[in-house]
Design a protein around this motif. Structure first.
Motif, mmCIF file in Angstrom:
data_model
loop_
_atom_site.group_PDB
_atom_site.id
_atom_site.type_symbol
_atom_site.label_atom_id
_atom_site.label_comp_id
_atom_site.label_asym_id
_atom_site.label_seq_id
_atom_site.Cartn_x
_atom_site.Cartn_y
_atom_site.Cartn_z
ATOM 1 N N ARG A 140 -35.845 48.560 6.227
ATOM 2 C CA ARG A 140 -36.738 47.847 5.309
ATOM 3 C C ARG A 140 -37.779 48.829 4.783
ATOM 4 O O ARG A 140 -38.441 49.527 5.562
ATOM 5 C CB ARG A 140 -37.410 46.676 6.013
ATOM 6 N N LYS A 159 -32.697 50.581 -2.955
ATOM 7 C CA LYS A 159 -31.554 49.669 -2.991
ATOM 8 C C LYS A 159 -30.246 50.444 -3.024
ATOM 9 O O LYS A 159 -29.260 50.055 -2.389
ATOM 10 C CB LYS A 159 -31.659 48.740 -4.199
ATOM 11 N N CYS A 163 -31.068 49.777 1.419
ATOM 12 C CA CYS A 163 -32.245 49.263 2.115
ATOM 13 C C CYS A 163 -32.637 47.881 1.609
ATOM 14 O O CYS A 163 -32.309 47.498 0.479
ATOM 15 C CB CYS A 163 -33.433 50.211 1.912
ATOM 16 N N GLU A 164 -33.349 47.144 2.453
ATOM 17 C CA GLU A 164 -34.036 45.931 2.022
ATOM 18 C C GLU A 164 -35.399 46.361 1.505
ATOM 19 O O GLU A 164 -36.096 47.132 2.160
ATOM 20 C CB GLU A 164 -34.196 44.946 3.181
ATOM 21 N N ALA A 166 -39.230 45.505 0.019
ATOM 22 C CA ALA A 166 -40.386 44.639 -0.202
ATOM 23 C C ALA A 166 -41.338 45.357 -1.146
ATOM 24 O O ALA A 166 -41.450 46.584 -1.110
ATOM 25 C CB ALA A 166 -41.087 44.324 1.115
ATOM 26 N N ARG A 179 -38.273 41.975 -9.061
ATOM 27 C CA ARG A 179 -37.096 41.241 -8.585
ATOM 28 C C ARG A 179 -35.864 41.635 -9.381
ATOM 29 O O ARG A 179 -34.785 41.826 -8.825
ATOM 30 C CB ARG A 179 -37.335 39.733 -8.669
ATOM 31 N N ASP A 184 -36.273 42.596 -2.790
ATOM 32 C CA ASP A 184 -35.874 41.425 -2.002
ATOM 33 C C ASP A 184 -37.055 40.552 -1.603
ATOM 34 O O ASP A 184 -36.926 39.329 -1.497
ATOM 35 C CB ASP A 184 -35.150 41.884 -0.730
ATOM 36 N N MET A 185 -38.204 41.173 -1.338
ATOM 37 C CA MET A 185 -39.384 40.453 -0.870
ATOM 38 C C MET A 185 -40.543 40.788 -1.798
ATOM 39 O O MET A 185 -40.847 41.971 -2.020
ATOM 40 C CB MET A 185 -39.715 40.833 0.575
#
Length: 318
Positions: A140, A159, A163-164, A166, A179, A184-185
């Motif tokens: 993350r 990305k 990875c995730e 935020a 977004r 993602d967050m």
């Protein structure tokens, strides 16, 4: 040649197009006829008197450009070759002297104007996330200022590495922009307690805010996490809880690109070419230009960037 000159050191908007001498080549440099130059927040800092060029480098503002080689100097480069360039200064002009190691080919499918907007962010983001933090699939990553030039690129790079992601940004519109880039967050830093929501869960943070975010960054990091600060837009100083830093075995690192020795920059450029240029060519990372302005409107470009209303990059065309 014509170049942007700051006519009043006490007025950061006193940027005028004037005649100056064409730069003289040093060994290992080429002369590039500039087609377009990217605008970066570091340029605003220089105009404000807070970010002078390294000794021996051009005092003309501008850290990235694209154009054609007008004089290959003592290198084996070819006159007329299209290139984009990482600079320590000098991009807001018709010509720039560029160390050969800081030249990159134009990414496949990119125009010169588009290429001028990716060099500095690509090298900065790849050096910090790819080379230093070594982000990898399943991790993350938190990116502050997700809608800016650095943030836009960092979201897509993270990305592409699996990875995730935020992000923090200051409006619903900017968060929607993030977004669409793949974040993602999404956290509105004016409303959301992002450090509480992300507590102990982030592997790497790319921070452009500095002091005011240090406590929250440490709270958000997972054990053995990395905090990399590349700008201090919110302030230079903060207190740190060393006990929490030790208990979580965290790494805090600050980096800059502009002041590094040329051989270090050449190594970063070579690694960026190897790892990032294929992602530009295949569309995994896309260029996001908010607006293009004539070189003579550099002051307007700085005003626009300073407004906080820009998503992506601004470009000055010569």
């Amino acid at each position: 040649m014509h170049a942007i000159v700051q006519t009043d050191p006490h007025n950061n908007r006193a940027l005028e197009l004037q005649k100056v001498d064409v730069p003289q080549l040093k060994p290992g440099e080429v002369l590039v006829k500039i087609h377009a130059a990217g605008v970066n927040r570091a340029d605003l800092n220089q105009a404000a008197g807070n970010y002078p060029p390294p000794p021996g480098e051009s005092d003309i503002i501008g850290l990235e450009c694209a154009g054609v080689i007008a004089d290959p100097g003592d290198t084996q480069r070819t006159t007329g070759e299209e290139v984009c360039c990482l600079l320590a200064g000098g991009a807001y002009a018709e010509y720039a002297a560029v160390p050969e190691g800081q030249l990159l080919p134009i990414p496949d499918g990119y125009s010169l104007t588009e290429a001028a907007a990716v060099v500095e962010v690509a090298c900065t983001v790849w050096n910090n996330l790819g080379q230093i933090a070594k982000i990898s699939a399943g991790q993350r990553v938190l990116i502050h200022g997700g809608a800016g030039g650095i943030g836009s690129f960092a979201i897509q790079l993270a990305k592409a590495q699996g990875c995730e992601v935020a992000v923090t940004a200051g409006s619903a519109e900017k968060l929607e922009y993030c977004r669409k880039l793949g974040a993602d967050m999404l956290f509105n830093y004016r409303q959301d307690d992002w450090s509480k929501e992300l507590k102990n869960s982030v592997d790497t943070i790319l921070d452009v805010v500095g002091g005011p975010y240090l406590e929250g960054n440490i709270r958000a990091l997972a054990p053995e996490g990395n905090l990399i600060t590349i700008a201090v837009q919110g302030g230079r100083k903060a207190e740190v809880n060393l006990g929490l830093l030790m208990m979580k075995r965290l790494t805090i690192r600050g980096t800059t690109l502009r002041s590094r020795p040329r051989k270090d920059k050449a190594a970063i450029v070579a690694s960026t070419l190897e790892h990032v240029w294929p992602l530009l060519a295949n569309g995994s990372i896309k260029n996001h230009i908010h607006a293009t302005l004539p070189l003579a409107e550099a002051a307007r470009a700085h005003e626009l960037l300073d407004s906080g209303e820009v998503s992506g990059k601004l470009v000055l065309e010569v």
